[in-house]
Write an enzyme that holds these catalytic residues in place. Structure first.
Site, PDB file in Angstrom:
ATOM      1  N   ASP A  96     -10.348  -4.862  -4.626  1.00 37.07           N
ATOM      2  CA  ASP A  96      -9.266  -3.461  -3.388  1.00 37.07           C
ATOM      3  C   ASP A  96     -10.443  -2.361  -4.171  1.00 37.07           C
ATOM      4  OD1 ASP A  96      -8.137  -1.914  -2.125  1.00 37.07           O
ATOM      5  OD2 ASP A  96      -6.214  -2.393  -3.008  1.00 37.07           O
TER       6      ASP A  96
ATOM      7  N   HIS B  14      -8.314  -5.037  -0.209  1.00 36.68           N
ATOM      8  CA  HIS B  14      -6.509  -4.718  -0.057  1.00 36.68           C
ATOM      9  C   HIS B  14      -6.165  -5.240   1.192  1.00 36.68           C
ATOM     10  CE1 HIS B  14      -4.271  -1.043  -0.189  1.00 36.68           C
ATOM     11  NE2 HIS B  14      -4.002  -0.574   1.339  1.00 36.68           N
TER      12      HIS B  14
ATOM     13  N   SER C  18       0.865  -1.646  -0.298  1.00 44.87           N
ATOM     14  CA  SER C  18      -0.392   0.213  -0.047  1.00 44.87           C
ATOM     15  C   SER C  18       0.814   1.118  -0.114  1.00 44.87           C
ATOM     16  CB  SER C  18      -0.690  -0.225   1.226  1.00 44.87           C
ATOM     17  OG  SER C  18      -2.213   0.945   0.826  1.00 44.87           O
TER      18      SER C  18
END
Length: 236
Positions: free
Chosen positions: A177, A209, A122
């Site tokens: 996601d 995610h 991320s």
């Protein structure tokens, strides 16, 4: 915001002779030990190697605008979680300098930059792309899991006037996601490829995610391919 102290880090030492290193940067609000434990949970073991040290630094707590200025362990600030709009370049560059100290520590241990991989999950993947493509183009490779760069990223601007050979990029992203859209990761990959980066992009159906076992196994194989074990040369 100046960050003067060395970053706290969790380290998985190699089982044998240390000849390469991986720096793995966590996502926003996490810690080095936190993502190490998450990876261990997904893989049922540490991401560990015979010859490669894995370093999980922890971002210092700083005010984070998407959380209304509350303190969070983030690598940099951003105006919003979106690939539109400007980057918070001041905090990105400040952290690039702090993370450079960590890379320099590895070089002092005798690990050359072309035996170091930078990556993350991320926000950590976004940070790794800035660190590698703007400051440390000599590294062996970059990986970004569920990550993206803004459409007008300073990374793209830097690479438009670059003539060096660039580190290869390994990217993974879940199609489901909802925080960092799959399309943002795909656009980042296509843009970097157009600017001369050798890239791969692996999509994972129905993955949100989060990390996935197959994804981490692919990452592990790629790391070993990019950082093969060195054969010790005997003088005898």
């Amino acid at each position: 915001m100046a960050v003067s102290a060395a970053l706290q880090r969790s380290v998985v030492s190699p089982a044998g002779r240390h000849s390469a290193s991986v720096v793995l940067l966590h996502g926003s609000g996490d810690t080095g030990p936190g993502i190490r434990a998450w990876i261990k949970q997904v893989l049922n073991q540490d991401l560990a190697f015979q010859h490669i040290k894995v370093i999980y630094p922890t971002a210092p707590a700083r005010p984070y605008t998407p959380m209304r200025g509350a303190l969070s362990t983030v690598w940099f600030d951003r105006w919003k979680i979106s690939n539109e709009g400007p980057e918070h370049i001041e905090t990105i560059d400040s952290m690039c300098h702090v993370l450079t100290d960590l890379i320099d520590d590895e070089v002092k241990y005798g690990i050359s930059k072309n035996r170091i991989i930078l990556g993350g999950f991320s926000m950590g993947g976004g940070m790794a792309m800035h660190l590698a493509y703007r400051y440390h183009q000599e590294v062996a490779g970059v990986f970004a899991l569920s990550s993206f760069l803004n459409k007008t990223s300073a990374v793209y601007q830097a690479l438009q006037k670059n003539e060096n050979v660039l580190p290869e990029l390994f990217q993974c992203h879940g199609t489901a996601d909802e925080l960092v859209l799959h399309s943002w990761g795909e656009e980042t990959n296509k843009m970097l490829k157009s600017l001369g980066v050798a890239t791969s992009f692996h999509s994972f159906s129905n993955l949100n995610h989060e990390l996935h076992k197959t994804e981490l196994e692919k990452l592990r194989s790629w790391i070993v391919k990019m950082l093969p074990e060195e054969i010790a040369v005997s003088n005898g």
